[in-house]
Scaffold this motif. Sequence first.
Motif, PDB file in Angstrom:
ATOM      1  N   GLU A 141       0.888  -1.218  -0.149  1.00 17.22           N
ATOM      2  CA  GLU A 141      -0.043  -0.035   0.078  1.00 17.22           C
ATOM      3  C   GLU A 141       0.969   1.143   0.030  1.00 17.22           C
ATOM      4  O   GLU A 141       2.070   1.215   0.553  1.00 17.22           O
ATOM      5  CB  GLU A 141      -0.981  -0.085   1.386  1.00 17.22           C
ATOM      6  N   ASP A 158       1.860   7.157   3.642  1.00 20.87           N
ATOM      7  CA  ASP A 158       1.770   6.160   4.367  1.00 20.87           C
ATOM      8  C   ASP A 158       2.082   4.746   3.547  1.00 20.87           C
ATOM      9  O   ASP A 158       1.342   4.621   2.270  1.00 20.87           O
ATOM     10  CB  ASP A 158       0.317   5.841   5.119  1.00 20.87           C
ATOM     11  N   THR A 180       3.371   0.571   3.085  1.00 18.95           N
ATOM     12  CA  THR A 180       3.614  -0.707   3.638  1.00 18.95           C
ATOM     13  C   THR A 180       4.383  -1.419   2.707  1.00 18.95           C
ATOM     14  O   THR A 180       4.038  -1.759   1.450  1.00 18.95           O
ATOM     15  CB  THR A 180       2.364  -1.330   3.933  1.00 18.95           C
ATOM     16  N   GLN A 226       7.161   3.836  12.486  1.00 19.38           N
ATOM     17  CA  GLN A 226       7.083   2.577  12.008  1.00 19.38           C
ATOM     18  C   GLN A 226       5.993   1.449  12.703  1.00 19.38           C
ATOM     19  O   GLN A 226       6.172   1.610  14.066  1.00 19.38           O
ATOM     20  CB  GLN A 226       8.410   1.971  12.140  1.00 19.38           C
ATOM     21  N   ASP A 227       5.411   0.895  12.241  1.00 18.46           N
ATOM     22  CA  ASP A 227       4.548  -0.252  12.647  1.00 18.46           C
ATOM     23  C   ASP A 227       5.002  -1.541  12.011  1.00 18.46           C
ATOM     24  O   ASP A 227       4.701  -1.668  10.697  1.00 18.46           O
ATOM     25  CB  ASP A 227       3.081   0.227  12.524  1.00 18.46           C
ATOM     26  N   GLN A 228       5.273  -2.420  12.948  1.00 18.67           N
ATOM     27  CA  GLN A 228       5.789  -3.842  12.403  1.00 18.67           C
ATOM     28  C   GLN A 228       4.867  -4.824  12.715  1.00 18.67           C
ATOM     29  O   GLN A 228       4.234  -5.008  13.967  1.00 18.67           O
ATOM     30  CB  GLN A 228       6.888  -4.000  12.826  1.00 18.67           C
ATOM     31  N   THR A 247       5.792  -7.764   7.479  1.00 12.34           N
ATOM     32  CA  THR A 247       5.241  -6.564   6.758  1.00 12.34           C
ATOM     33  C   THR A 247       5.518  -5.395   7.675  1.00 12.34           C
ATOM     34  O   THR A 247       4.983  -5.654   8.788  1.00 12.34           O
ATOM     35  CB  THR A 247       3.874  -6.880   6.286  1.00 12.34           C
ATOM     36  N   SER A 267       4.651  -1.058   8.132  1.00 16.44           N
ATOM     37  CA  SER A 267       4.136  -0.005   7.484  1.00 16.44           C
ATOM     38  C   SER A 267       4.654   1.349   8.089  1.00 16.44           C
ATOM     39  O   SER A 267       5.190   1.488   9.286  1.00 16.44           O
ATOM     40  CB  SER A 267       2.504   0.048   8.066  1.00 16.44           C
ATOM     41  N   TYR A 268       5.167   2.215   7.250  1.00 16.79           N
ATOM     42  CA  TYR A 268       5.720   3.442   7.818  1.00 16.79           C
ATOM     43  C   TYR A 268       5.029   4.782   7.517  1.00 16.79           C
ATOM     44  O   TYR A 268       4.257   4.868   6.550  1.00 16.79           O
ATOM     45  CB  TYR A 268       7.108   3.668   6.860  1.00 16.79           C
ATOM     46  N   LYS A 269       5.060   5.590   8.555  1.00 22.90           N
ATOM     47  CA  LYS A 269       4.516   7.169   8.210  1.00 22.90           C
ATOM     48  C   LYS A 269       5.547   7.840   8.052  1.00 22.90           C
ATOM     49  O   LYS A 269       6.524   8.021   8.830  1.00 22.90           O
ATOM     50  CB  LYS A 269       3.594   7.391   9.299  1.00 22.90           C
TER      51      LYS A 269
END
Length: 415
Positions: A24, A38, A40, A66-68, A75, A77-79
């Motif tokens: 994404e 944003d 992913t 960062q969310d992992q 996977t 996800s980065y803001k």
Amino acid sequence: MRRLRFMVFDRWGRYQQDLTGIAEATLSQEINSTDELDITVPVALSKGDHILWRDETWHEHVVNEQDQEHEGSQTMSYKCEGVHQWLRYDHIRLFVMTNVTAEEALTHILEQTTWEVGTVEDFGRHDLALSQTDTYKALLEIAGTWGCEIRPEITVSHGGVTKRAISLVHQRGESRGARFEYGRDIGGVEKSVLKDDVITACYGYGKTLDTETDGVKDRLWCFVEGTDEQKQRWGQPDGNGGIKHSVGMYEDANIEDADELEDATRAYMAQHSAPSVQYKVSDAMALQLRGVELGDVIQTIDREFIPELRLEARVGEMKRDVLTGDTKSATFGTIVSLLPDVLTRIYSQVTSVTPALTQAQIAANNAAQAAQEAEQKVTSIDQMLTTGALSIGGSVLSVVDGKIYLDGKELVVAE
């Protein structure tokens, strides 16, 4: 899915890798405010990494959060923030300029950075005082003071970014032929109408003159009228079976030239010669705006008004799927957005501890006086917040019985 290239550089500008397997990628933007990517990907990135990518123009975003997750494969996800927002890491202790252009002010605040001055249009001259702030807030303050829109510009070669510049323009975006129609049976759209006055003629008042009339100082003034069509639609009964103008007033005590005052008054009247309307679209309705960019002009027809209202609306906020090019949501209208201007004016109150003074006047203020003024400023803002009304650069944003008012005019939201 579009073929796009996402390149990663570390904070020192060294190329790291191309991103592949992107799940994404969503770009969220708002004029003079939000600029977030944003994304992913199944790749580990570091805070401070730069992502360089292009659609219509080059974009550069910096990894900030960062969310992992672990779901079979890794996977993450980065803001990421627009690179110009990282100007907040450059500090300004004290900066005062009087009677300067926006270009002169911008040049001064960017001197200690790696950014250059891009295109700066003519916005007249103003005073500016900044104290104990950062360069990004100073940029917002300049935009609010001179009425500019901020346009970051990135120049890229095969080795990466070669130039970063800030341009200040009257209006970013363009007209790409997009068209939107709103009617009674349409769904997926939220419409907001500001209960502002609609005028068909306007008095303009400028600088106070040296002459007097009956003991009262004269002012430079003018009177401008709209079209007969505007008068017929938005005028007032004259009591004799006819129609008279709905007359408003514009004033700017800094204007000394008669032609400049007339131009400014006419521009003000043009902005207030029809109701202020804003539309928020999402999902299927937003897909109609594919290819539209932030700041673009949309030809809008609102059939709820009788006769129907035709206006040129501007996109003030949008969220776009970078991979497909589809618009996921957008806000556009004659009310582009209250938020960027509100934020900018709040910075004006919080960061400008002293008014726009000359260097000699500043020297006359000792540290105790400056501290007292700062404390009074904070106390004043605190009181305004707790009483439900916030004075923002001459405007008042208030909440009364759950309703929002801007300068006493209710903001009405309807599905």
